[in-house]
Design a protein around this motif. Structure first.
Motif, short mmCIF file in Angstrom:
data_model
loop_
_atom_site.label_atom_id
_atom_site.label_comp_id
_atom_site.label_asym_id
_atom_site.label_seq_id
_atom_site.Cartn_x
_atom_site.Cartn_y
_atom_site.Cartn_z
N PRO A 59 0.80 -1.22 0.00
CA PRO A 59 0.00 0.00 0.00
C PRO A 59 0.84 1.28 0.00
O PRO A 59 0.47 2.25 -0.63
N LYS A 60 1.97 1.27 0.68
CA LYS A 60 2.82 2.46 0.70
C LYS A 60 3.38 2.75 -0.69
O LYS A 60 3.41 3.89 -1.14
N GLU A 61 3.81 1.70 -1.37
CA GLU A 61 4.35 1.87 -2.72
C GLU A 61 3.26 2.36 -3.66
O GLU A 61 3.49 3.21 -4.51
N SER A 62 2.06 1.85 -3.50
CA SER A 62 0.95 2.27 -4.34
C SER A 62 0.65 3.76 -4.14
O SER A 62 0.43 4.49 -5.11
N ARG A 63 0.66 4.23 -2.90
CA ARG A 63 0.44 5.66 -2.63
C ARG A 63 1.53 6.50 -3.25
O ARG A 63 1.28 7.57 -3.81
N ARG A 64 2.78 6.03 -3.14
CA ARG A 64 3.91 6.76 -3.74
C ARG A 64 3.73 6.90 -5.25
O ARG A 64 3.95 7.96 -5.83
N ARG A 65 3.33 5.83 -5.90
CA ARG A 65 3.14 5.86 -7.35
C ARG A 65 2.02 6.81 -7.75
O ARG A 65 2.15 7.53 -8.74
N ARG A 66 0.93 6.80 -7.00
CA ARG A 66 -0.17 7.71 -7.32
C ARG A 66 0.28 9.16 -7.15
O ARG A 66 -0.06 10.02 -7.97
N ALA A 67 1.04 9.46 -6.10
CA ALA A 67 1.52 10.83 -5.87
C ALA A 67 2.44 11.26 -7.01
O ALA A 67 2.34 12.39 -7.51
N GLU A 68 3.34 10.38 -7.44
CA GLU A 68 4.23 10.70 -8.56
C GLU A 68 3.44 10.96 -9.83
O GLU A 68 3.74 11.88 -10.58
N HIS A 69 2.42 10.15 -10.06
CA HIS A 69 1.59 10.31 -11.25
C HIS A 69 0.89 11.68 -11.22
O HIS A 69 0.84 12.37 -12.24
N ARG A 70 0.34 12.05 -10.07
CA ARG A 70 -0.33 13.35 -9.95
C ARG A 70 0.64 14.51 -10.18
O ARG A 70 0.31 15.48 -10.85
N ARG A 71 1.84 14.40 -9.62
CA ARG A 71 2.85 15.47 -9.81
C ARG A 71 3.23 15.60 -11.28
O ARG A 71 3.30 16.69 -11.82
N ALA A 72 3.42 14.46 -11.94
CA ALA A 72 3.77 14.50 -13.36
C ALA A 72 2.63 15.08 -14.19
O ALA A 72 2.86 15.87 -15.11
N LYS A 73 1.41 14.73 -13.85
CA LYS A 73 0.25 15.24 -14.58
C LYS A 73 0.12 16.75 -14.41
O LYS A 73 -0.13 17.46 -15.38
N THR A 74 0.28 17.24 -13.20
CA THR A 74 0.16 18.69 -12.98
C THR A 74 1.31 19.43 -13.65
O THR A 74 1.12 20.53 -14.15
N ALA A 75 2.49 18.84 -13.70
CA ALA A 75 3.63 19.47 -14.37
C ALA A 75 3.36 19.57 -15.87
O ALA A 75 3.68 20.59 -16.50
N ARG A 76 2.77 18.54 -16.46
CA ARG A 76 2.44 18.56 -17.89
C ARG A 76 1.38 19.61 -18.20
O ARG A 76 1.39 20.24 -19.24
N ASN A 77 0.45 19.81 -17.28
CA ASN A 77 -0.64 20.77 -17.49
C ASN A 77 -0.23 22.19 -17.13
O ASN A 77 -1.01 23.11 -17.31
N GLY A 78 0.95 22.34 -16.55
CA GLY A 78 1.43 23.66 -16.21
C GLY A 78 0.84 24.25 -14.95
O GLY A 78 1.00 25.42 -14.66
N ARG A 79 0.14 23.44 -14.19
CA ARG A 79 -0.44 23.93 -12.93
C ARG A 79 0.47 23.53 -11.78
O ARG A 79 1.12 22.50 -11.81
N VAL A 80 0.47 24.35 -10.78
CA VAL A 80 1.26 24.06 -9.61
C VAL A 80 0.31 24.00 -8.42
O VAL A 80 -0.46 24.92 -8.19
N ARG A 81 0.39 22.92 -7.68
CA ARG A 81 -0.43 22.78 -6.47
C ARG A 81 0.38 23.19 -5.27
O ARG A 81 1.59 22.98 -5.24
N PRO A 82 -0.28 23.70 -4.26
CA PRO A 82 0.45 24.02 -3.02
C PRO A 82 1.09 22.76 -2.44
O PRO A 82 0.55 21.67 -2.56
N ALA A 83 2.23 22.94 -1.80
CA ALA A 83 2.94 21.81 -1.20
C ALA A 83 2.05 21.10 -0.19
O ALA A 83 1.30 21.73 0.55
N GLY A 84 2.12 19.78 -0.17
CA GLY A 84 1.37 19.00 0.78
C GLY A 84 0.00 18.57 0.28
O GLY A 84 -0.65 17.75 0.88
N LEU A 85 -0.48 19.16 -0.81
CA LEU A 85 -1.79 18.75 -1.35
C LEU A 85 -1.55 17.93 -2.60
O LEU A 85 -1.05 18.42 -3.60
N LEU A 86 -1.93 16.68 -2.53
CA LEU A 86 -1.78 15.78 -3.69
C LEU A 86 -3.11 15.30 -4.16
O LEU A 86 -4.01 15.11 -3.50
#
Length: 115
Positions: free
Chosen positions: A88-115
């Motif tokens: 489960p920890k690895e799965s959460r890490r992968r989802r967080a990385e996916h969200r960060r990559a997606k927001t970087a591609r879209n040019g949006r920046v989320r506040p730190a700590g919100l995934l």
């Protein structure tokens, strides 16, 4: 389980084992005062899954870990647990990385700590 009342001095218990794609279930009728071990034996679990050692991964009643000698009540569900298919920890890490990559591609920046 059937909606019929149990005979006097008897309890009805469901024994379950979840497998990928389906669940194995057996209803057993046991004498009042029966234990988790009694339910496992009466259900035929050992014959159905000869290589599975139920106490290795744990056994519970309605999602709460229990011991072999724990007494059961009418209507209890005995659950034989199996190993996790993923960490489960690895799965959460992968989802967080996916969200960060997606927001970087879209040019949006989320506040730190919100995934």
């Amino acid at each position: 389980m059937a909606n019929e009342p149990s005979a006097a001095g008897q309890i009805r218990v469901m024994v379950c084992y979840a497998l990928p794609g389906h669940a194995w279930q057996r209803e057993v009728c046991l004498p009042d005062g029966a234990t988790v071990d009694d339910a496992l034996a009466a259900s035929g679990f050992a014959q159905a899954f000869p290589v599975v050692k139920p106490w290795e991964r744990g056994v519970g009643v309605f999602g709460r870990a229990t011991e072999p000698h724990a007494r059961l009540a009418d209507g209890d569900r005995v659950e034989v647990y199996r190993g996790l298919t993923f960490d489960p920890k690895e799965s959460r890490r992968r989802r967080a990385e996916h969200r960060r990559a997606k927001t970087a591609r879209n040019g949006r920046v989320r506040p730190a700590g919100l995934l």
